[in-house]
Design a protein around this motif. Structure first.
Motif, short mmCIF file in Angstrom:
data_model
loop_
_atom_site.label_atom_id
_atom_site.label_comp_id
_atom_site.label_asym_id
_atom_site.label_seq_id
_atom_site.Cartn_x
_atom_site.Cartn_y
_atom_site.Cartn_z
N THR A 309 0.67 -1.10 0.11
CA THR A 309 -0.16 0.13 0.09
C THR A 309 0.86 1.38 0.08
N LEU A 310 0.64 2.21 -1.05
CA LEU A 310 1.36 3.45 -1.15
C LEU A 310 0.82 4.38 -0.03
N LEU A 311 1.47 4.80 0.68
CA LEU A 311 1.22 5.91 1.99
C LEU A 311 1.53 7.30 1.40
N GLY A 312 0.99 8.19 2.12
CA GLY A 312 1.17 9.61 1.71
C GLY A 312 2.17 9.99 1.77
N ASP A 313 3.26 9.64 2.47
CA ASP A 313 4.68 10.13 2.49
C ASP A 313 5.56 9.47 1.30
#
Length: 376
Positions: A309-313
């Motif tokens: 999962t790609l996170l906001g950072d």
């Protein structure tokens, strides 16, 4: 005294007449609201489960004209269709507006909506005064107001397939590729609702990944041909409908993950090779150079059926999976700057074949899957 009384009465009647004349006209509505069939408010762009929505707005001008009738007209369209200025629905009427205050109209119920993205606009009408029709006011500036989620039968593909991929393209169409030994790519058209054949993907593959990249093309990687895991890749060009060969992976892999990073590269992580070797390695595909390179470091342990999962950072959370013997509860974070993975917190319950969804608050919801004890 009598004349003064008559004069005051006449002026009062005149003021009433003027007040009625001024109050009896349509004005652009304010406070546009929407809710679902259960009465739960829907935020702009929100999802509706079911086929019913309710819409309303308020009148911006107080009036107490008991002789006038007021109502709202709505124009509801699917996103992609232009507003025409022709109403599709109308609210219940109000005869006058009570207490001479700004009031909210009764809710207008719209049922039987098909699945899709919707937008709407509203105007006020009255049967007296001038103008009798106000200008239109768009909810959410004419952007998506709500999304109806329901299921109905769609068109058949050219052939049955399993283990394929379905990738949303930039024009809203969907690329269907691989699966079940099929080499024939297909396109589902959002405009026509039809499925048509496109280019040929060779070799056929299943358990591969398909990632939309910045150019609008799709990068397909790895998978299995039914006998062996594949290291080959391909790129689909929607402008030509053709698949072309891409660079080979450094390691054949299937049941891996592919995550588009913020810099436009694609992280290919873990997976299994030839049904026996569970991979801890990861690779980076760069569409600008057309190359695939290993990351600096790999995952703590090999796995497939995990999530990434790609996170906001910009980091990527890899969680759970299967190592050939048991489901895993371990998780790791990929740092795109150093191109390394570091161990992070563990899942409460080990699992594989689960989902991991990034929420609006930045948390990740991990749900379902199979633990070592069974389906959870």
């Amino acid at each position: 005294m009598v004349y003064a009384g008559l004069l005051a009465g006449a002026l009062g009647a005149l003021f009433v007449a003027i007040g009625v004349s001024w109050a009896s006209h349509a004005v652009p509505p304010v406070n546009l609201l929407q809710r679902d069939g259960l009465g739960i408010n829907i935020p702009a762009g929100g999802t509706v489960t079911g086929t019913t929505v309710q819409l309303t707005a308020s009148s911006d001008t107080p009036t107490c004209d008991a002789g006038a009738t007021y109502w709202l007209e709505f124009e509801l369209r699917q996103v992609g269709q232009a507003f025409t200025g022709v109403p599709t629905h109308a609210s219940p009427s109000m005869v006058g507006k009570p207490s001479c205050v700004v009031v909210q109209y009764p809710w207008t119920t719209i049922s039987g909506l098909a699945g899709g993205f919707y937008k709407w606009q509203v105007r006020e009408r009255t049967n007296v005064g001038a103008p009798t029709i106000s200008s239109w006011v768009q909810f959410n500036a004419g952007n998506t107001a709500f999304v109806i989620v329901n299921f109905s039968a769609g068109p058949n593909m050219a052939g049955a397939r399993t283990g394929h991929t379905a990738t949303l393209l930039t024009d809203g169409d969907v690329l269907i590729a691989g699966g079940g030994g099929s080499t024939q790519g297909e396109i589902f058209s959002i405009a026509t609702g039809a499925v048509t054949s496109t280019g040929t993907l060779s070799p056929s593959r299943t358990a591969h990944t398909a990632t939309l990249i910045a150019s609008g093309g799709v990068f397909l990687a790895g998978g299995s041909d039914g006998a062996n895991s594949l290291s080959s890749t391909a790129r689909f060009d929607p402008s030509t409908g053709a698949f072309t060969a891409g660079p080979s992976l450094n390691s054949a892999r299937e049941a891996h993950t592919a995550t588009l990073l913020y810099d436009g590269t694609v992280l290919l992580a873990a997976g299994v090779r030839d049904f026996s070797t569970y991979l801890a390695t990861a690779e980076i595909y760069d569409p600008r150079t057309g190359t695939v390179t290993y990351t600096t470091g790999g995952l703590p342990s090999g796995r497939n059926f995990h999530t990434a999962t790609l996170l906001g950072d910009g980091s990527v959370l890899v969680a759970g999976g299967f190592n050939g013997t048991s489901s895993l509860n371990g998780a790791a974070l990929y740092n795109p700057v150093g191109k390394v993975f570091t161990v992070t917190g563990s899942l409460t319950t080990e699992r594989r074949g689960h989902t991991a969804t990034l929420l609006m608050n930045g948390n990740v919801l991990v749900a379902g899957g199979r633990s070592n004890a069974g389906t959870i």
